[in-house]
Design an enzyme around this catalytic site. Structure first.
Site, PDB file in Angstrom:
ATOM      1  N   ASP A 288     120.213 137.270  73.869  1.00 46.15           N
ATOM      2  CA  ASP A 288     118.985 136.285  73.734  1.00 46.15           C
ATOM      3  C   ASP A 288     119.415 135.099  73.011  1.00 46.15           C
ATOM      4  O   ASP A 288     120.438 134.826  72.411  1.00 46.15           O
ATOM      5  CB  ASP A 288     117.852 136.970  73.107  1.00 46.15           C
ATOM      6  N   CYS A 386     107.318 138.241  84.438  1.00 50.37           N
ATOM      7  CA  CYS A 386     105.988 138.903  84.138  1.00 50.37           C
ATOM      8  C   CYS A 386     104.869 137.940  84.667  1.00 50.37           C
ATOM      9  O   CYS A 386     103.858 137.637  83.995  1.00 50.37           O
ATOM     10  CB  CYS A 386     105.601 139.151  82.746  1.00 50.37           C
TER      11      CYS A 386
END
Length: 433
Positions: A288, A386
């Protein structure tokens, strides 16, 4: 309530952090609950309910307030506006709290926060609303966008966008699902404990447990106070993760000794799921952008206790030559508008806008144009978001397939709240030829 004034002060602080200061609601609420662990379960439940409910219903609450207040909501001082909003939520949606108590506590709180001169205003508005809740004039149902927006507290631009792709009945079903109370979905770490054993362990801890048929490692839990207080959680026996998110690893179906790269992994749920499915073999590289996000992944790795996974700080938009054709499986669960998880992150619908959404579409393409190079011949690329925004989902998958014909789109699925027993989520599986 044994300590109502303090409870309402905490609620006010959380709501101001979100609506005035731009903090994310789940973070602001979590921080307060962690700092005040000594509060009893009923107080913590009250704080959570009023905070989340006020944010979930904010458009409707403002619509009601504006009918009974000469000063419109957007002209009020932030503290006063927030006190009135949370009080109106209690008046309309919490029968367990007497109307008189709601009004009195709101007036006290205004005085306590240095607005004694506005105590009469707060009292007058709330008393008027409490007497006239049954007389609120809602938009006519023939004005579909306005009606859905107010009734389900969803910004009109989102309603308009969804109505381009789904009929009114489907949109309303999704909106109802976002506001419905849902259990927490968890994934059992099968390398440590079986699902049945975990279910029994949780029941002994006083947690309500229900099996999930969609994924063989999933459970629905409710009735607990605080995850960190559960020994089973601290021992790393489960991870909070939605069913749709679990499906990414199920679709990936990793084989023994495979190398997996997850390019936007924080907080690490999918990476940990994949590492668990490898049963100690192979390797997962969870990447990340920032040290903070990588630390979140490392914290979860340490709690779960799996050693075939590592967390790495790496910008997904920057090409990493050492990763060229290294991955058997690449997970690209990319930054998105988040409009599929509004039932959990209630404030996202107020933070997102069409311009930011368009920027995210381009960011996703930028990342995909870099990370696809890390996939081996015959390897898989799982692209997921999402959200339920077609431009970020089906349209971006189609763009990727056209831009990079060496990748074949094998399957794709849009999960919808209210239809599937999950968040709104999208997955596309590509195989490199």
């Amino acid at each position: 309530m044994g300590n109502t004034v303090n409870d309402r002060e905490l609620i006010l602080e959380i709501l101001l952090a979100v609506t005035r200061d731009g903090e994310y609601s789940h973070i602001a609420l979590r921080n307060v609950l962690e700092n005040y662990q000594y509060l009893d379960k009923s107080e913590r439940a009250f704080i959570t309910r009023v905070t989340e409910g006020t944010l979930e219903r904010m458009i409707e609450l403002d619509y009601i307030i504006n009918q009974f207040s000469k000063t419109k909501v957007n002209k009020m001082k932030p503290v006063i506006r927030t006190i009135i909003r949370s009080a109106v939520y209690q008046l309309k949606y919490m029968d367990s709290v007497p109307d008189s108590a709601v009004c009195n506590e709101a007036v006290k709180l205004a005085g306590k926060r240095g607005f004694s001169g506005l105590k009469g205003f707060v009292n007058g508005v709330l008393r008027n609303i409490s007497r006239n809740l049954d007389n609120v004039k809602y938009p006519d149902k023939s004005d579909t966008v306005k009606w859905l927006s107010v009734m389900y507290s969803m910004p009109e631009w989102i309603i308009t966008e969804w109505l381009k792709n789904y009929d009114c009945e489907m949109v309303e079903k999704m909106l109802q699902a976002f506001l419905a109370e849902r259990p927490t979905t968890i994934r059992c770490n099968l390398s440590q404990i079986s699902r049945d054993e975990l279910a029994e362990e949780l029941k002994k801890e006083g947690v309500k447990v229900r099996l999930c048929d969609a994924v063989d490692s999933a459970l629905f839990i409710s009735g607990y106070d605080y995850l960190g207080a559960l020994e089973s959680f601290r021992a790393g026996h489960f991870q909070v993760q939605d069913i749709s998110s679990m499906e990414v690893a199920e679709w990936a179906d990793p084989k023994e000794d495979e190398y997996i790269i997850d390019v936007c992994a924080a907080p690490g749920g999918k990476s940990l799921h994949l590492a668990d499915k490898l049963t100690g073999k192979g390797h997962v590289e969870a990447r990340d952008l920032t040290p903070y996000k990588v630390d979140l992944i490392r914290d979860n790795i340490a709690r779960i206790g799996i050693d075939n996974i590592e967390a790495v700080c790496q910008d997904a938009t920057v090409y990493d030559e050492a990763s060229e054709k290294k991955a058997d499986i690449l997970i690209a669960d990319l930054p998105c508008s988040g409009l599929g998880v509004l039932g959990k992150k209630t404030d996202l619908k107020y933070k997102m806008n069409p311009d930011t959404q368009e920027e995210l579409v381009h960011l996703q393409r930028e990342i995909l144009s870099v990370v696809h190079r890390y996939v081996k011949s015959g390897g898989k690329l799982l692209y997921s978001t999402c959200t339920i925004h077609r431009a970020e989902n089906q349209e971006n998958a189609a763009w990727f397939a056209e831009q990079y014909p060496e990748f074949e789109l094998v399957r794709e699925r849009q999960f919808l709240p209210g239809v599937d027993d999950s968040d709104g989520f999208y997955i596309a599986e590509f195989v490199r030829k």
